[in-house]
Design a protein around this motif. Structure first.
Motif, mmCIF file in Angstrom:
data_model
loop_
_atom_site.group_PDB
_atom_site.id
_atom_site.type_symbol
_atom_site.label_atom_id
_atom_site.label_comp_id
_atom_site.label_asym_id
_atom_site.label_seq_id
_atom_site.Cartn_x
_atom_site.Cartn_y
_atom_site.Cartn_z
ATOM 1 N N THR A 109 0.815 -1.220 0.000
ATOM 2 C CA THR A 109 0.000 0.000 0.000
ATOM 3 C C THR A 109 0.843 1.262 0.000
ATOM 4 N N ASP A 110 2.156 1.126 -0.056
ATOM 5 C CA ASP A 110 3.050 2.274 0.081
ATOM 6 C C ASP A 110 3.955 2.370 -1.147
ATOM 7 N N GLY B 130 7.971 0.220 -2.484
ATOM 8 C CA GLY B 130 8.070 -0.727 -3.583
ATOM 9 C C GLY B 130 6.772 -1.397 -3.950
ATOM 10 N N ALA B 131 5.641 -0.670 -3.828
ATOM 11 C CA ALA B 131 4.343 -1.259 -4.148
ATOM 12 C C ALA B 131 4.296 -1.794 -5.576
ATOM 13 N N ASP B 132 4.988 -1.129 -6.487
ATOM 14 C CA ASP B 132 4.979 -1.585 -7.885
ATOM 15 C C ASP B 132 5.627 -2.953 -8.037
ATOM 16 N N PHE B 133 6.650 -3.226 -7.219
ATOM 17 C CA PHE B 133 7.365 -4.488 -7.335
ATOM 18 C C PHE B 133 6.535 -5.676 -6.847
ATOM 19 N N GLY C 290 2.852 -8.048 -8.904
ATOM 20 C CA GLY C 290 2.792 -9.306 -9.630
ATOM 21 C C GLY C 290 2.558 -10.524 -8.764
ATOM 22 N N PHE C 291 2.849 -10.404 -7.470
ATOM 23 C CA PHE C 291 2.668 -11.532 -6.557
ATOM 24 C C PHE C 291 1.302 -11.517 -5.858
ATOM 25 N N LEU C 292 0.524 -10.456 -6.055
ATOM 26 C CA LEU C 292 -0.704 -10.285 -5.270
ATOM 27 C C LEU C 292 -1.932 -10.893 -5.943
#
Length: 338
Positions: free
Chosen positions: A231-232, A236-239, A242-244
């Motif tokens: 959420t931040d 590194g929210a962009d990184f 793909g795992f979410l």
């Protein structure tokens, strides 16, 4: 306390749990908290610290240098990197040209407050600079005593082989590669690791907990936890996006009984898993609070039984990424513009 491993076929030992300050220092947490966390790492036996000039646009190196001030230099292994745009991001403030590498090492030494870097790493492969120029610059840095060892990060097997050959011709040797590696991201296993083993190069792996997804705190079908990395944007929210996926998050929950059977927490299981690979010298971990490291370091020295390793493979079958082409995707075809 933490165990130690040799870095590649060199004589340098590093702590197999290495403290990394990507995201946290000069970005996610205040400097006082960062310094306290580094001091806790030292108390727990962590002697290896990884940073990069690009982290917080050079400020992370300054924070780490301040945190390590007064420590016995000979008892530390300090790693940093060069490649990404820094400073005002002018035309020569990036890449692996001779100019940027020599400027880069001098800047890192100044910010870290040290006379030499233990491991200086090419943060990515530079397709726009002749490899011969890059490796000659690294050779000169080693001869000048500004760096003791040279490594790379996210290079393909072919790039590692070419760099290794040139380094030997120039009188030094690549000793390490720093790729992403976890039980969910296994793209280096098919090509990079066999090549590295052949050449005497080991891995210092980042994101062994898959950006925190392997901690089990993200649940399928549930809102993201408040204050979590996902959420931040600064964390590194962009990184992590793909795992979410729900299929990934559901698979991770299947690891809970495996961890319990091994007497480990899920984060400890994730870190212990990467350390089972004999080509891995160290797992990079970060922390925003000192007490987080107390849990993390308990993964050091853990030996997972074969049935636990099999159970992990079975739980993550179908969601773990294994495509070796993903390593090539991490190797940018052109320099970033900012």
């Amino acid at each position: 306390m933490v165990n130690y491993r040799y870095l590649g076929n060199s004589g340098l030992k590093v702590s197999e749990i290495t403290y990394g300050n990507w995201i946290t220092h000069a970005s996610q947490i205040e400097n006082d908290a960062a310094i306290a966390t580094v001091h806790r790492a030292l108390d727990l036996g962590i002697t290896s610290f990884d940073t990069a000039d690009v982290y917080a646009n050079t400020a992370a190196e300054e924070v780490l240098g301040e945190a390590l001030k007064g420590q016995r230099r000979e008892s530390l292994e300090i790693f940093t990197k060069v490649y990404w745009p820094i400073g005002p991001q002018g035309p020569n403030d990036q890449g692996l040209s001779r100019k940027h590498i020599l400027d880069g090492i001098n800047g890192s030494l100044r910010r870290l407050g040290v006379d030499y870097i233990d491991l200086y790493q090419a943060h990515r492969y530079d397709h726009e600079t002749p490899l011969e120029e890059t490796m000659q610059a690294f050779a000169d840095i080693v001869r000048q005593g500004k760096a003791l060892y040279i490594g790379v990060s996210e290079w393909t097997a072919e790039q590692i082989r070419a760099g290794h050959a040139l380094s030997k011709e120039l009188g030094f040797q690549l000793v390490s590669n720093q790729p992403q590696y976890s039980a969910l991201w296994r793209v280096i296993e098919e090509k990079v690791i066999p090549t590295s083993e052949e050449l005497g190069i080991s891995q210092i792996v980042w994101s062994p907990m898959a950006q925190g997804v392997l901690s089990g705190k993200y649940l399928p079908g549930q809102p993201l936890p408040e204050g979590s990395r996902a959420t931040d944007d600064k964390s590194g929210a962009d990184f992590i996006k793909g795992f979410l996926r729900d299929d990934v998050l559901a698979a991770v929950q299947k690891l809970r009984p495996v961890a319990e059977q091994a007497g480990l927490t899920l984060p400890q299981l994730a870190i212990a898993w990467v350390l089972q690979n004999p080509n891995v010298s160290a797992a990079l971990v970060g922390a925003s609070r000192p007490e987080q490291l107390d849990d993390t370091v308990k993964a050091s020295g853990v030996i997972l039984e074969s049935d636990a390793m099999t159970a992990i493979d079975e739980a993550l079958a179908g969601v773990a990424e294994t495509d070796p082409a993903k390593t090539d995707e991490a190797s940018l075809k052109g320099r970033p513009t900012g």
